[in-house]
Design an enzyme around this catalytic site. Structure first.
Site, short mmCIF file in Angstrom:
data_model
loop_
_atom_site.label_atom_id
_atom_site.label_comp_id
_atom_site.label_asym_id
_atom_site.label_seq_id
_atom_site.Cartn_x
_atom_site.Cartn_y
_atom_site.Cartn_z
CE1 TYR A 156 -3.60 2.83 0.48
CE2 TYR A 156 -2.02 3.45 2.12
CZ TYR A 156 -3.15 3.61 1.38
OH TYR A 156 -3.64 5.18 1.34
CG ASP A 250 5.73 4.05 1.11
OD1 ASP A 250 6.08 5.16 2.43
OD2 ASP A 250 4.79 4.12 0.61
CE LYS A 279 0.58 6.21 7.61
NZ LYS A 279 -0.85 6.49 7.52
C1 LIG Z 1 3.37 3.04 3.47
C2 LIG Z 1 2.21 4.23 2.94
N1 LIG Z 1 2.71 4.83 1.97
C3 LIG Z 1 1.93 5.93 1.64
C4 LIG Z 1 0.92 6.07 2.25
C5 LIG Z 1 -0.15 7.58 1.96
O1 LIG Z 1 0.10 8.53 2.96
P1 LIG Z 1 -0.99 9.59 3.17
O2 LIG Z 1 -2.12 9.02 3.65
O3 LIG Z 1 -0.30 10.67 3.95
O4 LIG Z 1 -1.34 10.20 1.61
C6 LIG Z 1 0.45 5.54 3.49
C7 LIG Z 1 -0.71 5.97 4.40
O5 LIG Z 1 -0.98 4.97 5.25
C8 LIG Z 1 1.29 4.47 3.94
O6 LIG Z 1 1.33 3.64 4.97
#
Ligand SMILES: Cc1ncc(COP(=O)(O)O)c(C=O)c1O
Length: 441
Positions: A156, A250, A279
Protein backbone atom coordinates in the site's frame (compact mmCIF):
# COMPACT_ATOMS: atom_id res chain seq x y z
CA UNK A 1 -15.04 13.24 34.13
CA UNK A 2 -15.88 16.87 33.27
CA UNK A 3 -16.89 17.76 29.77
CA UNK A 4 -13.96 19.26 27.79
CA UNK A 5 -14.26 22.85 26.58
CA UNK A 6 -14.72 23.02 22.84
CA UNK A 7 -13.18 25.74 20.68
CA UNK A 8 -15.72 28.57 20.39
CA UNK A 9 -16.57 27.90 16.75
CA UNK A 10 -17.43 24.28 17.56
CA UNK A 11 -19.26 24.98 20.82
CA UNK A 12 -21.63 27.25 18.88
CA UNK A 13 -22.75 24.09 17.05
CA UNK A 14 -24.75 22.08 19.58
CA UNK A 15 -25.79 19.62 16.88
CA UNK A 16 -22.38 19.21 15.32
CA UNK A 17 -22.64 15.45 15.06
CA UNK A 18 -25.89 15.67 13.10
CA UNK A 19 -24.39 18.39 10.86
CA UNK A 20 -21.35 16.17 10.32
CA UNK A 21 -23.61 13.37 9.17
CA UNK A 22 -25.11 15.70 6.55
CA UNK A 23 -21.90 17.21 5.25
CA UNK A 24 -18.75 15.31 6.20
CA UNK A 25 -17.76 12.72 3.59
CA UNK A 26 -15.77 10.21 5.63
CA UNK A 27 -12.72 8.22 4.47
CA UNK A 28 -12.75 4.54 3.56
CA UNK A 29 -16.41 3.97 4.32
CA UNK A 30 -19.75 3.37 2.72
CA UNK A 31 -21.60 6.46 3.94
CA UNK A 32 -24.98 4.75 3.67
CA UNK A 33 -24.25 1.82 5.96
CA UNK A 34 -21.33 2.93 8.12
CA UNK A 35 -21.81 3.16 11.89
CA UNK A 36 -21.68 6.63 13.43
CA UNK A 37 -18.13 7.91 13.73
CA UNK A 38 -16.63 8.39 17.18
CA UNK A 39 -17.29 11.97 18.43
CA UNK A 40 -13.80 13.06 19.53
CA UNK A 41 -13.45 16.62 20.82
CA UNK A 42 -9.96 16.61 22.28
CA UNK A 43 -6.79 14.56 22.64
CA UNK A 44 -4.43 14.34 25.59
CA UNK A 45 -1.33 12.19 26.03
CA UNK A 46 -2.39 8.62 25.21
CA UNK A 47 -6.10 9.38 25.13
CA UNK A 48 -8.93 10.49 22.88
CA UNK A 49 -11.58 12.50 24.73
CA UNK A 50 -15.17 12.10 23.62
CA UNK A 51 -17.99 14.59 23.46
CA UNK A 52 -19.51 13.14 26.63
CA UNK A 53 -16.20 13.32 28.51
CA UNK A 54 -15.20 9.65 28.20
CA UNK A 55 -11.48 9.04 27.70
CA UNK A 56 -10.31 6.21 25.45
CA UNK A 57 -6.80 4.76 25.28
CA UNK A 58 -5.79 5.29 21.67
CA UNK A 59 -4.47 2.09 20.14
CA UNK A 60 -4.11 3.63 16.69
CA UNK A 61 -1.83 6.63 17.30
CA UNK A 62 -3.94 8.41 14.67
CA UNK A 63 -2.76 6.22 11.80
CA UNK A 64 0.88 5.89 12.97
CA UNK A 65 1.38 9.65 13.40
CA UNK A 66 1.21 10.43 17.13
CA UNK A 67 4.64 9.02 17.96
CA UNK A 68 5.05 11.13 21.12
CA UNK A 69 1.41 10.92 22.21
CA UNK A 70 -0.97 13.82 21.78
CA UNK A 71 -0.52 17.52 22.53
CA UNK A 72 3.15 17.26 23.45
CA UNK A 73 3.94 20.67 25.03
CA UNK A 74 7.30 20.95 23.24
CA UNK A 75 5.70 20.58 19.81
CA UNK A 76 2.76 22.80 20.77
CA UNK A 77 5.14 25.57 21.92
CA UNK A 78 7.20 25.37 18.71
CA UNK A 79 4.12 25.55 16.48
CA UNK A 80 2.58 28.38 18.52
CA UNK A 81 5.76 30.39 18.29
CA UNK A 82 6.08 29.79 14.56
CA UNK A 83 2.42 30.78 14.10
CA UNK A 84 3.17 34.28 15.34
CA UNK A 85 6.31 34.63 13.21
CA UNK A 86 5.35 33.14 9.83
CA UNK A 87 2.59 30.55 9.44
CA UNK A 88 3.27 30.05 5.76
CA UNK A 89 5.32 31.28 2.86
CA UNK A 90 5.63 29.91 -0.66
CA UNK A 91 8.79 27.98 -1.43
CA UNK A 92 9.08 29.01 -5.06
CA UNK A 93 12.18 31.22 -4.98
CA UNK A 94 12.05 31.53 -1.17
CA UNK A 95 13.75 29.61 1.61
CA UNK A 96 13.25 29.91 5.35
CA UNK A 97 15.15 28.80 8.44
CA UNK A 98 12.72 26.10 9.64
CA UNK A 99 12.85 24.29 6.27
CA UNK A 100 16.64 24.65 6.07
CA UNK A 101 17.03 23.30 9.60
CA UNK A 102 14.69 20.39 9.01
CA UNK A 103 16.26 19.38 5.67
CA UNK A 104 19.71 19.51 7.28
CA UNK A 105 18.61 17.44 10.27
CA UNK A 106 16.87 14.85 8.11
CA UNK A 107 19.92 14.58 5.84
CA UNK A 108 22.05 13.92 8.93
CA UNK A 109 19.63 11.32 10.33
CA UNK A 110 18.94 9.42 7.12
CA UNK A 111 21.23 6.53 6.22
CA UNK A 112 24.00 6.94 3.63
CA UNK A 113 24.00 10.02 1.42
CA UNK A 114 20.28 10.75 1.23
CA UNK A 115 21.24 14.42 1.34
CA UNK A 116 18.59 16.11 -0.79
CA UNK A 117 15.19 16.63 0.77
CA UNK A 118 12.11 17.64 -1.20
CA UNK A 119 9.15 18.62 1.01
CA UNK A 120 5.57 17.93 0.12
CA UNK A 121 2.20 17.83 1.78
CA UNK A 122 1.15 14.20 2.25
CA UNK A 123 2.52 10.70 2.06
CA UNK A 124 0.82 9.91 -1.23
CA UNK A 125 2.36 13.00 -2.80
CA UNK A 126 5.78 11.98 -1.46
CA UNK A 127 5.32 8.69 -3.33
CA UNK A 128 4.28 10.55 -6.51
CA UNK A 129 7.41 12.68 -6.20
CA UNK A 130 9.57 9.58 -5.74
CA UNK A 131 8.09 8.01 -8.88
CA UNK A 132 8.58 11.20 -10.86
CA UNK A 133 12.18 11.53 -9.60
CA UNK A 134 12.94 7.96 -10.60
CA UNK A 135 11.47 8.24 -14.08
CA UNK A 136 13.20 11.55 -14.71
CA UNK A 137 16.48 10.22 -13.29
CA UNK A 138 16.59 7.86 -16.27
CA UNK A 139 15.13 10.39 -18.73
CA UNK A 140 17.85 12.91 -17.84
CA UNK A 141 20.43 10.20 -18.47
CA UNK A 142 18.99 9.49 -21.91
CA UNK A 143 17.01 6.33 -21.04
CA UNK A 144 13.50 7.36 -21.98
CA UNK A 145 11.76 4.00 -21.65
CA UNK A 146 12.19 3.43 -17.97
CA UNK A 147 8.85 4.39 -16.51
CA UNK A 148 7.59 1.29 -14.75
CA UNK A 149 7.98 0.11 -11.17
CA UNK A 150 8.14 -3.21 -9.41
CA UNK A 151 5.90 -3.15 -6.37
CA UNK A 152 4.78 -6.02 -4.17
CA UNK A 153 1.73 -8.07 -3.33
CA UNK A 154 0.07 -6.62 -0.21
CA UNK A 155 1.71 -3.26 -0.86
CA UNK A 156 0.00 0.00 0.00
CA UNK A 157 1.54 3.30 -1.05
CA UNK A 158 -1.31 5.81 -0.95
CA UNK A 159 -4.46 7.00 -2.65
CA UNK A 160 -3.29 9.28 -5.48
CA UNK A 161 -3.21 7.69 -8.92
CA UNK A 162 0.54 6.99 -9.19
CA UNK A 163 0.63 5.66 -5.64
CA UNK A 164 -2.51 3.60 -6.27
CA UNK A 165 -0.80 1.95 -9.22
CA UNK A 166 1.84 0.60 -6.80
CA UNK A 167 -0.70 -0.98 -4.44
CA UNK A 168 -1.55 -4.68 -4.60
CA UNK A 169 -3.60 -4.89 -7.82
CA UNK A 170 -5.82 -7.69 -6.51
CA UNK A 171 -6.32 -7.34 -2.76
CA UNK A 172 -6.01 -3.57 -2.33
CA UNK A 173 -9.01 -1.28 -2.04
CA UNK A 174 -7.90 0.31 -5.32
CA UNK A 175 -8.26 -2.92 -7.32
CA UNK A 176 -11.37 -1.75 -9.16
CA UNK A 177 -9.44 1.13 -10.76
CA UNK A 178 -7.46 -1.30 -12.91
CA UNK A 179 -7.50 0.10 -16.45
CA UNK A 180 -7.49 3.67 -15.19
CA UNK A 181 -4.17 3.23 -13.41
CA UNK A 182 -0.64 3.11 -14.78
CA UNK A 183 0.50 -0.45 -15.34
CA UNK A 184 3.29 -1.59 -13.07
CA UNK A 185 5.00 -4.90 -12.33
CA UNK A 186 3.45 -6.32 -9.16
CA UNK A 187 5.55 -9.18 -7.78
CA UNK A 188 5.52 -11.54 -4.84
CA UNK A 189 7.93 -10.29 -2.20
CA UNK A 190 10.96 -12.61 -2.33
CA UNK A 191 12.04 -14.28 0.91
CA UNK A 192 14.05 -17.40 0.05
CA UNK A 193 17.02 -17.93 -2.28
CA UNK A 194 14.69 -19.57 -4.80
CA UNK A 195 12.26 -16.62 -4.60
CA UNK A 196 15.16 -14.29 -5.25
CA UNK A 197 16.32 -16.28 -8.27
CA UNK A 198 12.86 -15.97 -9.83
CA UNK A 199 12.58 -12.32 -8.83
CA UNK A 200 15.98 -11.42 -10.23
CA UNK A 201 15.22 -13.16 -13.52
CA UNK A 202 12.11 -10.97 -13.78
CA UNK A 203 14.06 -7.78 -13.06
CA UNK A 204 16.77 -8.77 -15.55
CA UNK A 205 14.18 -9.34 -18.25
CA UNK A 206 12.39 -6.04 -17.60
CA UNK A 207 15.25 -3.77 -16.58
CA UNK A 208 15.01 -1.78 -19.84
CA UNK A 209 11.60 -0.50 -18.78
CA UNK A 210 12.16 -0.38 -15.01
CA UNK A 211 12.69 2.86 -13.09
CA UNK A 212 12.50 1.49 -9.57
CA UNK A 213 11.56 -1.12 -7.03
CA UNK A 214 9.27 0.27 -4.34
CA UNK A 215 8.98 -1.34 -0.94
CA UNK A 216 7.58 -0.60 2.51
CA UNK A 217 10.60 -1.78 4.51
CA UNK A 218 10.04 -4.44 7.21
CA UNK A 219 6.28 -3.91 7.54
CA UNK A 220 3.76 -3.77 4.73
CA UNK A 221 1.14 -1.71 6.53
CA UNK A 222 -2.33 -1.08 5.15
CA UNK A 223 -2.01 -4.10 2.85
CA UNK A 224 -2.17 -6.42 5.85
CA UNK A 225 0.52 -5.60 8.45
CA UNK A 226 2.81 -8.23 6.90
CA UNK A 227 6.35 -8.42 8.27
CA UNK A 228 9.43 -9.48 6.33
CA UNK A 229 13.04 -10.08 7.24
CA UNK A 230 16.08 -7.84 7.00
CA UNK A 231 17.55 -10.17 4.37
CA UNK A 232 14.68 -9.45 2.03
CA UNK A 233 15.61 -5.77 2.05
CA UNK A 234 19.29 -6.53 1.58
CA UNK A 235 18.52 -8.90 -1.29
CA UNK A 236 16.35 -6.31 -3.03
CA UNK A 237 19.09 -3.69 -2.68
CA UNK A 238 21.57 -6.09 -4.30
CA UNK A 239 19.22 -6.88 -7.18
CA UNK A 240 18.75 -3.13 -7.76
CA UNK A 241 22.52 -2.63 -7.80
CA UNK A 242 23.14 -5.49 -10.22
CA UNK A 243 20.53 -4.22 -12.69
CA UNK A 244 20.87 -0.45 -12.25
CA UNK A 245 17.34 0.00 -10.93
CA UNK A 246 16.52 2.56 -8.23
CA UNK A 247 15.60 1.26 -4.79
CA UNK A 248 12.75 3.32 -3.35
CA UNK A 249 11.86 2.90 0.32
CA UNK A 250 8.41 4.04 1.32
CA UNK A 251 9.03 4.70 5.02
CA UNK A 252 5.93 6.84 5.42
CA UNK A 253 4.57 4.42 8.02
CA UNK A 254 7.77 2.78 9.27
CA UNK A 255 9.90 5.93 9.60
CA UNK A 256 10.56 7.77 12.86
CA UNK A 257 11.09 4.87 15.17
CA UNK A 258 8.02 2.75 14.53
CA UNK A 259 9.97 -0.48 13.95
CA UNK A 260 12.54 0.23 16.67
CA UNK A 261 15.18 2.02 14.58
CA UNK A 262 14.79 5.57 13.30
CA UNK A 263 14.22 4.24 9.77
CA UNK A 264 13.45 0.59 9.06
CA UNK A 265 16.14 0.40 6.32
CA UNK A 266 18.81 1.17 8.91
CA UNK A 267 18.12 -2.10 10.72
CA UNK A 268 19.18 -3.90 7.52
CA UNK A 269 22.05 -1.52 6.76
CA UNK A 270 20.39 -0.70 3.48
CA UNK A 271 20.59 2.74 1.88
CA UNK A 272 17.77 3.42 -0.55
CA UNK A 273 18.27 5.69 -3.57
CA UNK A 274 15.05 7.51 -2.69
CA UNK A 275 13.11 7.47 0.57
CA UNK A 276 9.58 8.72 1.31
CA UNK A 277 8.71 10.07 4.75
CA UNK A 278 5.43 11.29 6.20
CA UNK A 279 2.98 10.40 8.97
CA UNK A 280 5.06 10.80 12.20
CA UNK A 281 7.28 13.47 10.59
CA UNK A 282 5.45 16.25 12.47
CA UNK A 283 4.99 14.21 15.63
CA UNK A 284 1.33 13.75 14.77
CA UNK A 285 0.34 17.39 14.49
CA UNK A 286 -0.23 18.13 10.81
CA UNK A 287 0.05 16.84 7.28
CA UNK A 288 3.57 16.95 5.92
CA UNK A 289 5.89 14.66 4.01
CA UNK A 290 9.26 14.53 2.31
CA UNK A 291 11.05 12.65 -0.44
CA UNK A 292 14.82 12.46 -0.05
CA UNK A 293 17.35 11.39 -2.67
CA UNK A 294 20.99 10.40 -2.72
CA UNK A 295 23.71 12.51 -4.30
CA UNK A 296 23.69 10.23 -7.36
CA UNK A 297 19.98 10.78 -7.96
CA UNK A 298 20.22 14.53 -7.30
CA UNK A 299 23.16 14.90 -9.67
CA UNK A 300 21.10 13.56 -12.57
CA UNK A 301 18.93 16.69 -12.18
CA UNK A 302 21.75 19.16 -11.44
CA UNK A 303 22.58 20.46 -14.87
CA UNK A 304 22.85 23.51 -17.12
CA UNK A 305 19.94 22.09 -19.06
CA UNK A 306 16.76 23.67 -17.61
CA UNK A 307 14.62 20.76 -18.76
CA UNK A 308 16.52 18.45 -16.39
CA UNK A 309 14.96 20.22 -13.38
CA UNK A 310 12.40 18.51 -11.16
CA UNK A 311 9.19 20.35 -12.07
CA UNK A 312 7.21 19.79 -8.93
CA UNK A 313 6.13 22.16 -6.16
CA UNK A 314 3.06 21.64 -3.98
CA UNK A 315 1.64 25.00 -2.83
CA UNK A 316 2.15 24.20 0.85
CA UNK A 317 5.50 22.43 0.52
CA UNK A 318 7.89 23.35 3.31
CA UNK A 319 5.09 24.96 5.32
CA UNK A 320 6.86 26.67 8.25
CA UNK A 321 4.35 25.45 10.86
CA UNK A 322 4.81 21.87 9.71
CA UNK A 323 8.61 22.31 9.63
CA UNK A 324 8.52 23.76 13.16
CA UNK A 325 6.45 20.79 14.36
CA UNK A 326 8.85 18.37 12.64
CA UNK A 327 11.91 20.08 14.12
CA UNK A 328 10.33 19.94 17.58
CA UNK A 329 9.51 16.27 17.04
CA UNK A 330 13.16 15.58 16.14
CA UNK A 331 14.18 17.39 19.36
CA UNK A 332 12.09 14.85 21.26
CA UNK A 333 13.75 11.95 19.45
CA UNK A 334 17.06 13.43 20.63
CA UNK A 335 16.05 14.16 24.21
CA UNK A 336 13.83 11.18 25.00
CA UNK A 337 14.50 7.44 24.55
CA UNK A 338 11.91 6.90 21.81
CA UNK A 339 13.68 4.08 19.97
CA UNK A 340 14.23 2.10 23.18
CA UNK A 341 10.58 2.71 24.06
CA UNK A 342 9.46 1.36 20.66
CA UNK A 343 11.64 -1.72 21.11
CA UNK A 344 10.31 -2.29 24.63
CA UNK A 345 6.75 -2.05 23.31
CA UNK A 346 7.51 -4.87 20.87
CA UNK A 347 8.02 -7.38 23.70
CA UNK A 348 5.10 -6.00 25.66
CA UNK A 349 2.68 -6.20 22.72
CA UNK A 350 3.86 -9.70 21.80
CA UNK A 351 3.42 -10.91 25.36
CA UNK A 352 0.20 -9.14 26.30
CA UNK A 353 -1.65 -9.94 23.08
CA UNK A 354 -0.44 -13.55 23.14
CA UNK A 355 -3.54 -14.92 24.96
CA UNK A 356 -5.46 -14.16 21.74
CA UNK A 357 -3.47 -16.95 20.04
CA UNK A 358 -5.49 -19.50 22.05
CA UNK A 359 -8.75 -18.37 20.42
CA UNK A 360 -10.17 -20.59 17.64
CA UNK A 361 -10.46 -17.74 15.15
CA UNK A 362 -6.94 -16.43 15.66
CA UNK A 363 -4.12 -17.51 13.36
CA UNK A 364 -1.17 -15.62 14.83
CA UNK A 365 -0.09 -12.84 17.17
CA UNK A 366 2.94 -10.85 16.03
CA UNK A 367 4.71 -7.63 16.99
CA UNK A 368 7.48 -5.57 15.52
CA UNK A 369 8.51 -2.32 17.19
CA UNK A 370 5.40 -0.47 18.26
CA UNK A 371 3.11 -2.49 15.98
CA UNK A 372 1.06 -5.36 17.38
CA UNK A 373 -1.13 -7.59 15.24
CA UNK A 374 -3.71 -10.24 16.00
CA UNK A 375 -4.20 -12.09 12.73
CA UNK A 376 -7.57 -13.86 12.48
CA UNK A 377 -8.97 -16.35 9.96
CA UNK A 378 -11.87 -14.16 8.90
CA UNK A 379 -12.77 -10.87 10.45
CA UNK A 380 -16.49 -10.13 10.74
CA UNK A 381 -18.69 -7.95 12.96
CA UNK A 382 -16.09 -5.18 12.82
CA UNK A 383 -18.50 -2.45 14.07
CA UNK A 384 -19.32 -4.66 17.09
CA UNK A 385 -15.62 -5.14 17.86
CA UNK A 386 -14.99 -1.40 17.63
CA UNK A 387 -18.04 -0.61 19.79
CA UNK A 388 -17.04 -3.17 22.43
CA UNK A 389 -13.58 -1.58 22.53
CA UNK A 390 -15.07 1.90 22.99
CA UNK A 391 -17.44 0.70 25.72
CA UNK A 392 -14.44 -0.82 27.53
CA UNK A 393 -12.28 2.31 27.11
CA UNK A 394 -10.06 1.74 24.05
CA UNK A 395 -9.98 2.86 20.43
CA UNK A 396 -9.03 0.26 17.83
CA UNK A 397 -10.02 0.02 14.18
CA UNK A 398 -9.61 -3.51 12.85
CA UNK A 399 -9.60 -4.10 9.10
CA UNK A 400 -9.05 -6.85 6.51
CA UNK A 401 -8.27 -9.93 8.59
CA UNK A 402 -6.66 -8.44 11.66
CA UNK A 403 -6.94 -6.39 14.79
CA UNK A 404 -3.85 -4.27 15.16
CA UNK A 405 -2.40 -1.48 17.27
CA UNK A 406 0.08 1.29 16.42
CA UNK A 407 0.17 3.21 19.70
CA UNK A 408 2.36 6.21 20.52
CA UNK A 409 5.95 4.99 20.91
CA UNK A 410 6.06 6.36 24.46
CA UNK A 411 2.87 4.72 25.70
CA UNK A 412 3.45 3.91 29.39
CA UNK A 413 3.46 0.18 30.00
CA UNK A 414 0.51 0.12 32.38
CA UNK A 415 -1.63 1.82 29.73
CA UNK A 416 -0.29 -0.46 26.97
CA UNK A 417 -1.15 -3.49 29.13
CA UNK A 418 -4.65 -2.17 29.68
CA UNK A 419 -5.01 -1.69 25.91
CA UNK A 420 -3.87 -5.25 25.19
CA UNK A 421 -5.94 -6.84 27.98
CA UNK A 422 -9.02 -5.09 26.64
CA UNK A 423 -8.29 -6.38 23.14
CA UNK A 424 -7.93 -9.91 24.53
CA UNK A 425 -11.28 -9.48 26.34
CA UNK A 426 -13.09 -8.08 23.31
CA UNK A 427 -11.70 -10.73 20.95
CA UNK A 428 -12.55 -13.52 23.41
CA UNK A 429 -16.15 -12.30 23.41
CA UNK A 430 -16.09 -11.95 19.63
CA UNK A 431 -14.66 -15.45 19.19
CA UNK A 432 -17.33 -16.92 21.49
CA UNK A 433 -20.06 -14.89 19.75
CA UNK A 434 -20.85 -12.98 22.95
CA UNK A 435 -20.62 -9.43 21.58
CA UNK A 436 -23.90 -7.49 21.58
CA UNK A 437 -25.31 -7.21 18.05
CA UNK A 438 -25.98 -3.50 18.63
CA UNK A 439 -22.77 -1.60 17.71
CA UNK A 440 -23.49 1.53 19.73
CA UNK A 441 -20.55 3.62 20.85
C1 LIG B 1 3.35 3.04 3.43
C2 LIG B 1 2.44 4.20 3.11
N1 LIG B 1 2.70 4.95 2.03
C3 LIG B 1 1.94 6.00 1.70
C4 LIG B 1 0.84 6.34 2.45
C5 LIG B 1 -0.01 7.52 2.07
O1 LIG B 1 0.16 8.57 2.96
P1 LIG B 1 -0.94 9.72 3.08
O2 LIG B 1 -2.15 9.08 3.66
O3 LIG B 1 -0.30 10.75 3.97
O4 LIG B 1 -1.18 10.23 1.70
C6 LIG B 1 0.52 5.59 3.57
C7 LIG B 1 -0.66 5.90 4.38
O5 LIG B 1 -1.16 5.11 5.14
C8 LIG B 1 1.34 4.47 3.91
O6 LIG B 1 1.07 3.68 4.97
Amino acid sequence: MSKPTLPSSASSMPNWQRDAQDHLWMPYCQMKTASSPLPVVATQGMHLILDDGRRLIDGMGSWWTACHGYNHPHIAAAVTQQLSVMPHVMMGGIQHPQAALLATRLAALLPGDLQHVFFCDSGSVAVEVAMKMAVQFYLNRGCGNRHRFVSFRNAYHGDTTGAMSLCDPVTSMHAHFKGFLLEQYPQALPHTEEDFAVFEAFVREHSDSLAGIVIEPLIQGAGGMKFHQLNTLRGLREVCDRHDVLFIADEIATGFGRTGSMFACQAADVVPDIICLGKALTGGTMSFAATAATNRVFEAFYDDNASHALMHGPTFMGNPLACAAANASLDLFESEPRLQQARALESLLQQELQPCAALDSVVEVRARGAVGVVQVKTLDRIPQIIAAGVQRGIWIRPFKDMVYVTPPLNMPHDIARQLCCTIVDVLSDWDADRLPTEASL
